[in-house]
Design an enzyme around this catalytic site. Structure first.
Site, PDB file in Angstrom:
ATOM      1  N   ASP A   1       0.172   5.157   1.004  1.00  0.00           N
ATOM      2  CA  ASP A   1       0.104   6.072   2.145  1.00  0.00           C
ATOM      3  C   ASP A   1       0.082   5.297   3.464  1.00  0.00           C
ATOM      4  OD1 ASP A   1      -0.807   8.931   0.834  1.00  0.00           O
ATOM      5  OD2 ASP A   1      -1.640   7.220  -0.251  1.00  0.00           O
TER       6      ASP A   1
ATOM      7  N   ASP B   1       0.877  -1.161   0.000  1.00  0.00           N
ATOM      8  CA  ASP B   1       0.000   0.000   0.000  1.00  0.00           C
ATOM      9  C   ASP B   1       0.921   1.219   0.000  1.00  0.00           C
ATOM     10  OD1 ASP B   1      -2.369   1.607   0.397  1.00  0.00           O
ATOM     11  OD2 ASP B   1      -1.755   1.773   2.496  1.00  0.00           O
TER      12      ASP B   1
ATOM     13  N   ASP C   1      -1.785  -0.895   5.795  1.00  0.00           N
ATOM     14  CA  ASP C   1      -2.054  -0.403   7.145  1.00  0.00           C
ATOM     15  C   ASP C   1      -3.530  -0.230   7.440  1.00  0.00           C
ATOM     16  OD1 ASP C   1      -2.348   1.838   5.442  1.00  0.00           O
ATOM     17  OD2 ASP C   1      -1.891   3.211   7.080  1.00  0.00           O
TER      18      ASP C   1
END
Length: 223
Positions: free
Chosen positions: A14, A12, A169
């Site tokens: 960000d 991922d 996250d």
């Protein structure tokens, strides 16, 4: 893990690969100021980054939908013009990427961030040409938690989903990876909300600091 052959590490963006919070929060605060709202505290909005700019705006300003959309467009234009003023790889991940490449493994990015931001951000950080695949939120008809972006990344990188691990996250990252039959790792160091329970996401491992990623990878290679 029996029979798992790691070929590609997918990230991922960000809150997982790149710490984009400083630029996003700066653009949010310019937006709030331009529309008559006080600045936001970084700690209050950082956990919302993985859920998009509109979620950040909604957290800070109680406005009607039309005004929220105007604020969103203002913020996105600000962000496009200041895409990598302060954004950097999380500590340790520059070394991790080099180690992944040295082991002959591929790596790539699967993000819900729009292509108009993903591509220039990765280019500014010198990462775009190194990535075997980059799939943005508008690269496929559906975004995470749908698995289609994961499959698109595998097609672009020339790897099988079952030979990939995905690090993210947010719960929707782990869901997308699992639906694509990938191994999944939860980036606990990322932009988690206070009520997130990454232990409940069903990931194959928890990465509490970026340096642990290579420990996990090395363990798979040495099995």
């Amino acid at each position: 893990m029996a029979g798992f052959k790691l070929d590609c590490v997918l990230f991922d963006l960000d809150g997982t690969l790149v710490d984009t919070a400083p630029d996003l929060i700066a653009c949010l605060n310019r937006t709030l100021a331009a529309h008559g709202f006080p600045e936001a505290a970084a700690d209050g909005v950082r956990p919302l980054i993985s859920h998009g700019a509109l979620a950040m705006i909604r957290h800070c300003a109680e406005v009607e939908q039309a005004e929220a959309e105007r604020m969103l467009e203002f913020m996105l234009n600000q962000y496009e013009d200041n895409i990598a003023d302060y954004s950097r790889l999380f500590d340790g991940l520059a070394d991790s990427l080099q180690a992944i490449e040295a082991k002959g493994l591929k790596w790539g990015v699967v993000t819900n961030k729009k292509r108009r931001f993903t591509e220039p951000l990765l280019a500014a950080l010198g990462l775009r040409q190194r990535a075997a695949c980059v799939i943005s939120g508008d690269s496929t008809p559906s975004s995470k938690p749908d698995p289609e972006p994961m499959f698109a990344a595998c097609r672009e990188a020339g790897v099988a989903p079952e030979n990939c691990v995905y690090l993210g996250d947010a719960a929707h990252d782990i869901t997308a990876g699992k639906r694509a039959n990938m191994k999944t790792l939860a980036a606990v160091y990322g932009y988690l909300k206070t009520d997130d329970v990454p232990e409940s996401w069903g990931a194959d491992g928890l990465i509490e600091r970026p340096q642990q990623l290579m420990e996990w990878i090395q363990a798979q290679i040495c099995r």
